[in-house]
Structures are given as C-alpha cells and as structure tokens.
Design a protein around this motif. Sequence first.
Motif, PDB file in Angstrom:
ATOM      1  N   GLY A 230      46.689  45.968  34.255  1.00  0.00           N
ATOM      2  CA  GLY A 230      47.354  47.089  35.098  1.00  0.00           C
ATOM      3  C   GLY A 230      48.423  46.595  36.217  1.00  0.00           C
ATOM      4  O   GLY A 230      49.312  47.456  36.539  1.00  0.00           O
ATOM      5  N   GLY A 231      48.320  45.425  36.417  1.00  0.00           N
ATOM      6  CA  GLY A 231      49.190  44.967  37.789  1.00  0.00           C
ATOM      7  C   GLY A 231      48.652  45.539  39.021  1.00  0.00           C
ATOM      8  O   GLY A 231      47.670  46.184  38.973  1.00  0.00           O
ATOM      9  N   THR A 234      50.205  48.949  42.253  1.00  0.00           N
ATOM     10  CA  THR A 234      49.864  50.460  42.227  1.00  0.00           C
ATOM     11  C   THR A 234      48.420  50.813  41.989  1.00  0.00           C
ATOM     12  O   THR A 234      47.475  49.968  41.819  1.00  0.00           O
ATOM     13  CB  THR A 234      50.500  51.064  41.349  1.00  0.00           C
ATOM     14  N   THR A 236      47.775  53.488  40.219  1.00  0.00           N
ATOM     15  CA  THR A 236      47.725  54.203  39.115  1.00  0.00           C
ATOM     16  C   THR A 236      48.197  53.134  37.793  1.00  0.00           C
ATOM     17  O   THR A 236      47.425  53.459  36.869  1.00  0.00           O
ATOM     18  CB  THR A 236      49.460  55.127  38.791  1.00  0.00           C
ATOM     19  N   GLY A 237      48.629  52.052  38.382  1.00  0.00           N
ATOM     20  CA  GLY A 237      48.486  50.978  37.337  1.00  0.00           C
ATOM     21  C   GLY A 237      47.401  50.513  36.602  1.00  0.00           C
ATOM     22  O   GLY A 237      46.774  50.913  35.273  1.00  0.00           O
ATOM     23  N   PHE A 280      51.823  48.033  33.858  1.00  0.00           N
ATOM     24  CA  PHE A 280      52.495  49.455  34.528  1.00  0.00           C
ATOM     25  C   PHE A 280      53.036  48.842  35.834  1.00  0.00           C
ATOM     26  O   PHE A 280      53.271  49.985  36.679  1.00  0.00           O
ATOM     27  CB  PHE A 280      51.226  50.286  34.704  1.00  0.00           C
ATOM     28  N   ALA A 281      53.151  47.669  36.095  1.00  0.00           N
ATOM     29  CA  ALA A 281      53.491  47.197  37.501  1.00  0.00           C
ATOM     30  C   ALA A 281      55.094  47.430  37.663  1.00  0.00           C
ATOM     31  O   ALA A 281      55.770  47.697  36.526  1.00  0.00           O
ATOM     32  CB  ALA A 281      53.416  45.863  37.803  1.00  0.00           C
ATOM     33  N   ARG A 282      55.607  47.938  38.631  1.00  0.00           N
ATOM     34  CA  ARG A 282      56.976  48.516  39.218  1.00  0.00           C
ATOM     35  C   ARG A 282      58.130  47.265  39.154  1.00  0.00           C
ATOM     36  O   ARG A 282      58.846  46.802  38.391  1.00  0.00           O
ATOM     37  CB  ARG A 282      57.110  49.643  40.048  1.00  0.00           C
TER      38      ARG A 282
END
Lengths: 286, 346, 397
Positions: A230-231, A234, A236-237, A280-282
């Motif tokens: 997920g990273g 965040t 949400t990740g 999902f990391a930005r």
Amino acid sequence: MLTILFDGVAYGMLLFILAVGLCVTLGLMNFINLAHGAFAMAGGYLTITLMQRAGVPFLLCLPAAFIFSAFLGLILERTLYRHLYDKTHLDQVLFSIGLVFMAMAMVDYAYGANQQIVDLPSYLTGRLNFLGASIGVYRLFVIVICGLLALGLQLILTRTRFGSRLRAAVDDGRVARGMGIDVTSIFAVTFAVGSGLAGLGGALGTGIISFDPTFPLKYMIYFLIVISVGGTTTITGPFLASILLGVADVLGKYYVPAVGGFIIYTIMVLVLILRPQGLFARGPAR
Amino acid sequence: MTDQTISTKPSPEAIAARSVLLGRARWGWPEIAFWAIAVALYFLMPTKLMLLSEIAILGLLALSIDLVLGFAGIVTLGQGAFFGIGAYTAGLLARYGMGEAPWSDPLLGLLISGGVAAALGFVTSFLVLRGSDLTRLMVTLGVALIVEELVNQMKWLTGGSDGLQGVMPSAVMGVWEFDLYGKTAYVYSLTVLFVLFVIARRIVKSPFGLSLLAIKGNPLRTRAIGMPVNGRLVLIYTIAAFYAGVAGGLVAQTTQFASPDYVAFHRSADALLMLVFGGAGHLYGGLIGSVIFRVMQDVLGNITPQYWQFWLGMMLVLLVLFIRGGIIGLLMKMRGRIMRNRGPSA
Amino acid sequence: MLRRHILKRIAGAGAGLALAALPGLSAPALAQETVKIGLVLPMTGASASTGRQIEAAARLYMSQNGNKVAGKTIELIVKDDTGAADQTKRLATELIVNDKVAVIAGFGLTPLALAVGPVATQAKVPAVIMAAGTSMIVERSPFFVRTSFTLPQNTTPMAEWSAKNGIKKVVTLVSDYGPGLDAEKAFKAKFEADGGEVLAQLRAPLMNPEFAAFLQRAKDLKPDALFLFVPSGQGASLMKQVNERELAKAGIKIIGTGDVTDDDQINGMGDALIGMITSHNYSAAHDSPENKAFVAAFLKANNNMRPNFMAVGGYDGMHLIYKALEKTSGATDGAKLVEAMKGMAWTSPRGPMSIDPQTRDVVQNVYIREVKKVDGQLWNVEFATIANVKDNTHPTK
C-alpha cells in the motif's frame, strides 16, 4: 461469488485495522516497528481476559482494548522508543524484534501456549441474506467499523490542525520545532494512537482469528505486506491494499486452492519490483 | 567501524595505499587465538561436537549476512532462503547420489549447493538494488517466504513438511565417514568455515571490499566518483548467497536431512541476531555471536525452560539501547580506552 | 533443571548403595544399576503443549510405579528440541552418546521422529514414539516402536462409521502437511470403498489462520458432512469459523479426527463444538476404572490440566519400556528390548492395546465420540467402539 467477495473484503478490513497503526508509525514517523503485532496481541488478550474472567460485554472491550494498547504504547514510547527515532533502521528492527520476543514469552507465561477463543455475543453472530449473498453479521460489523475508522483517520490527517502539524513534524522536525510545534508530544500521541489502533484491531480480531503467543510473529508478515504493497505515505494506500490482498487471498483459495499460499507473497514481490514505493503511494519513497 | 577513516584518508601515493591495505590484511594475535581455541575445542569437549559443528555452521550463515549487511549495508531478512536452497540441494544430491561418488561426495555437494544458492542470489540481487531499507527487508523476506512455500508444496521432491529423509553423504574425501559423535562433522564444518572465512577476509580487505564500505557510507557520492555501485552490490550479494548455500549444504550433510524449518523466517532472524550480538562489519561478529547465542540458549534455556526467549529479547533491547556495535564493538571500545590511557604508541 | 538432575543422581546413587548392601548382588552389575530413558520433546514453540502433556504423563507413571524395574533404577532425562528436527536429532544423539540412555522416546511431530530414525538404527537404541502420527515412521528404523496412534488408524473408522450412518457425500478439509494428507487419503480410500463419495479435497496452508474461503467452498458443494483435520492447536479457530458460517444450519455434519477436539483445549474452544462427531484412540471421558484413576491422578498432579491423547501416549510409552525391561530382566541391549516390546499387550487408560509384532506399530480400539457438555465442561463422549484397529497402510512384508 458475492459471499466470497464479501469475505475477502472483511478479511482485508481486518488486515487493515491491524496494520493501520503500523502505517502511522512507519509511514508518518519513519520508524520500523516490528513490535506492532505485540500491541495488537495486547488488545486481543485484554479482550479475552475481560470477557472470560470478568464477563465484560464485547462492545465495551473494544474501547478498553484501544485505551489499554494506546496507554502501553505511550509508556513504551516515552521510555524506550523515543531514543530510537534517529537510529538506523537496522537498530529499530532489532530493538522491536527484541520487544516481540519479550511480549511472546510474557504472554506464554501468563496464558500458556494454547489458542484463546472468545464467544461473541449472539447479536453479532448469525448470517444475513442480502442480494442473494449470505453475509456473516460479525464480518459486516468489522467492515463498518474499519471503514469508519479509515475515513476518520484520513479526515484527521488531512483536515485538522493536528494532522497538518504531524505532517510538518515528519517532513522536517527541526523547522517544525522552530515554528513552535511541539514535535515531541505530537510523536508521542501519534505513537499511542497507532498502538491503540493495533489493540482495537486485536480486539476485533478475536471474533475471527484465534490468539496464541506467536501472534506477533505470525502476523508481522501480513502487516508488512499490507504496508509495503500500500505504500506508507497515505492512509488510503494501505486501505486499498488490504482490501486487494484480502480479496485476492480469499478468492484465490476458493477458486485455485492449490496455489492459495503463494498468492499473497507473489503479489507483494511483484508490486515491490514494479513499484518499490508501493502500489498506491503518491510520491517517491523516502 | 572506527578504522573506516583510514580508507577515506587521502593517500596520494600508491605505495602508501598499498601499505594501508597490507596493514589491514595482517593477522593479529586475537585472530590466531580464536582459531586455535576452535581447534582445541575438538579435544576439550568431545561430547559436545554435534553442538560445536552446529555453531560453526550458524557462524558461516551469520558471516554471509555480515558480507551483505556489515560491509554493503543491505538489510536482509531472507538469507534463510539461500541457506535452505543449499540444504535441499546438498540433501537431494546425497540422497539420489545413492552414497556413490561423484554425486554424493560431500565437497562436490557443497560446491553445487553454493552454486545453486549463488544463482538464486544473483537473480534476486536485482530486487534489492532498488528502494529503501524497508523495501529491501520486505523483498528479501518475500523471497524467503516463497522459497519456503515452494519447499512445502513440492512434496514429491522435498518431502514437504516431513523433511527430506535418507540423506546419505559419502565419506569426506573418501576417507572420513560421518559418525554419531560428530567428530567428522565438526572437523569438516570448521575446515570449511575457516577456508571460506579466509576468502571472505581477502575479499573485504581488498579494494573491492573497501569500495563496498564506501557504498555503504554514501551510495550517491560513490556513484558520483565513477564506481559501478549496482555491479558491486550484485556481486557481493551473490557471493553472500554462495556462502549461505554452503552453510545450508553443511547442515544437510552433517545432520543428514533437510526440513522446511531450514528455510523458515526464524532462521534468517536468528542468524541476523547472532551477527548483531557479535557486531556487524567485523567478520568475526557472526562467529562470536553464534557461539554466544547458542551458549545463551543452552544456559538460559536451562534456568527458565520455556521462557529463554524473554531474556533473548531483553538482551536485544539492551544491546540496541546501550551497546551499539555488538560484543566486538564493546571490546574495541575497551581496547581503545586502554590504549588511550597508555598514551599514543607507535 | 540442573538441580533436579543432580538430585536424581544423588537419589540414584543412594538407591545403588542400598542395593549393594543386599546379599547376592555382584559388583559388575552395580556398574549399570541405573537405566536412563531420554525423552526428547518440544517443550517450547508451537508444539509446546505436546511436550508438556507427555512429560507430565511420563513423570506420573514413574511416581505411580516407582523408579525400580528388575532391580534397576530408572532415570528420566527430558530435553527440549523446540520442535526443530535438527535439534531432535542432535539431542537424541547426545543422549545416546553422552548419557548412555537405554531408550530414547518422545518425538512430538513426524519430521522430528523421522530425523531420529538413522540415529536409532546406527546406535541400536529403541526409540519409542509417544506422539508423532504419520504411518510410515515405524518403517524407517527397526528400532522404532509406537505407543501413540497413526492417522489412518484414527481416520478409517470415521469413514466406516459415516458410510454406515447415512452420510453419502463428504468434503474433506485438511491442513496441507504430512499428517493432513495422510488423513485425507485414508478417509477417502475407506469412504469410497464403502460406497460414499468425496466431493472435494480441500487443503489449507499450514500457517494460514483464515479458513473462510475453504469453508464457503465446502458449504457451496452441499455435502452431507465436512471432514476436518488440523493440527491440534488450530482446532479452536477453525471451529469458530465453521460456526460463523453456519454449516450445521445448512445441514452439514461436522466430522473429523479427535485431534480437532483435543481434550487439552476443548474447554477453551467454547460451545461451538457441541455435536461434533470425531473418531479417536483416546478420550479423557473414556469409561473404565483405569482411565478414571489416570485422569484423576493427572489432574491432581498437573494443576487441573486435562490429559489428552499425547499424555496417554507418553504414559503407555513408559509402561511399555518398564514392561520390556522386566521381560529382559533389566538387560538394556537395544535389540533385546525391541524384541521384548513386540507383541506386548495391556490395558491402558485408553482401553486394550498392543504392539503389532510385525510392524512395531500400535494396535488399539478406536472410538466414535460426540462432543457433549457434562457438568459444565465439554467432553468427547464415546458412543461406539471399533475394536483392535491396525494401521493397514503398512506394506505387508
């Protein structure tokens, strides 16, 4: 099909609630805390003890587990963890593994090596039929609570003053301190909340999985998988990653049981190869 | 790593550099004493040879982690994968070699085990080049988990969770059979450990070894001065995998079986702990650490049978908080203090 | 541990002196007055409960029957192998080489027992298996003798009973490792031979605590019964998920081997288990005077820990060793001891049992039981007996 999907989501949610505290400490404070599972175990065993020996209702155990683990986290943060923020990752890994070993031995001493189980209250057992799918009431309960928590955390982090202070403290502690932000107590509170969430996850977990002293090691791998897929930048990740992993795991086992064991690991390695900073990391990983 | 400064000191003349390298490569008396004791133990503790050979093998595994962690700075939790692959390779060779040369020959078995592990190490090394400490930790761990699951699934080959039975290596060099007392096992393991140790010592004290330290210190800067950082890391990771594979081969040959337990997470973790107990980055750290770890396990295990893990955990916590650099770090600090008291000598 | 050891030494030496005072004992016999028995068990780690049960049972047997057999003093040495096979092998070897034990025993899991096979053969020392249950172990060394059970032995009666009692279609769900696959195979073979049908054979990874997908699959296949086998530690979480999924309401009977409803843990698993039908070689609720005495003594000596099938395996293992020593008049030659053990028959707390002279494996009654609540506690109440079951998967020689 819908039933299986639902089970996967519920399992993913459970993974999320167990791992989200680690996401906070690791992602926001850049601290590799492998002892995270120990806090979850503390919450789980507290629930078991309260329910079995004192007859406390399950719903009351949940906040109790949160407070207990958070308090435990706060004490440990103040006495031990804070000395390790500026040490190397290797030191953090070793230190927290040491804590895990101690926690496991202590639980073994106090409760024995057997698996512990709680009987859920009757209003949380049973199944509902919904759009042709048969849904476990307890799993629905877990999904709702975890969903609300994820939403709440995200809001706190992005919308509140505390959230922006925390992000500032993480991005550049010195400057943040210079701006008059009390970095020390922000870290302490954050760590406590992270541990408390783990404890809550443990308490919720008692309804689905069973607890024994090897819990922190057994689940450490799952936490880390969630976080690395997920990273860590965040909320949400990891949230999406948990659902992905839960669904993939359950679906995989349902349809291709022969390779069930590989799926979760393979996803992790693939994600890490393709996107080392997480799916999902930005931004790039720190 | 107090002597790290030597390598970064400007040494404009090649002769000076050469003398520095030679000076670093000289054998000191503590080193000679260490190996002398190891040999003497064969005669002093004839009833504990099985345990001693186990310690030697664990030491070799810890040494392999030292190569990647202590010298190249790669945090790994997956060395058990190579250890396990080595164990199964040697085990299968000895099993299907049917006790006949050449396939069940132990030395050849070790070479092949190391080779197979090195091949896996080479392939997976590209995964650890990228990312942060956490990513590396997870990738190495993930590879180990997949290997473990594979071992468990490939029942027809590995025996699954029952372990690989019927491992019958032939006599070492055709002369020394493996015996119940562990005589052959200890001499054999210790010899292999010593040979590989000497090679590792050459490696880390060579310019290649120094370049690894530079990479560990600051990869960006090292790359900027024209060092092929990735190539060096791939090479050392592969070498370390070879070492772990040989250690695995040794354990399969001396205990005459292999089980999924050899691949399990706690092997990697234990070996890492041993290394850190001893002190990473000194080559001897893993060896000393494995001795202390096993002795502690025995002693603490006897005092509190079920709960030695508690004391192990506490030692780790204290170690990280107070004694950084492990036992060797502590010794060096003490030595440094004594030296300072004596005043600067040549 | 050490102190206990020394005390025992002193006690042993004292007994030796006392014996020396008796007339008619020759000096050379004195040299081997003590017969040592080495127990190698997992006392820590995931299988710790196995080790604790067996050690407690072995010590109980010694306290009940004294430490003298055929004029020799029995000394028990317990070692912890933490459940790792290389440790089992090393400790067994050290016990034989350094402590000169006459018999090694214990072995909590199949791989641990298998690792010891070559050592026992090479050293010619009997190895009494008190726990591990995969059938082929005894074939791996002529010095293996088993007092526990084998999985096919415990599983086949379940299949037989199911086929006779109106169960036509079954889904099996086992842990994906040696014993699990053994159970799966044995069940299917017998059940299909008796006219039943196995709809699917599901295997859950050993380390995975989440059974939802497998259970849903089983439910969707609509069998008459779901056959379960998991290692004794995992029974609790599995049954919890079985209940959550309401398989019973869907008309699916839950059957399995007694490993799932382990006596040691059954009370902690909750009422979820009530009604489950299992087949096994031992229940603490077995109705016989021998068993009542055994259970009462065990509870008393161990702080109310209930004995399980592991304990009875350890208890009978000690009995076998004692009786074999009696038969050889105290001679500790390994081959003679194994010879003495072959064909031995006695009434154990679990009921009548014997050692098959051909295979050195255990022959015993297997009981069909139902989980019931009696006096506020859960018990495996036996209601049918299949007498003298042999493990018939051994190759006939």
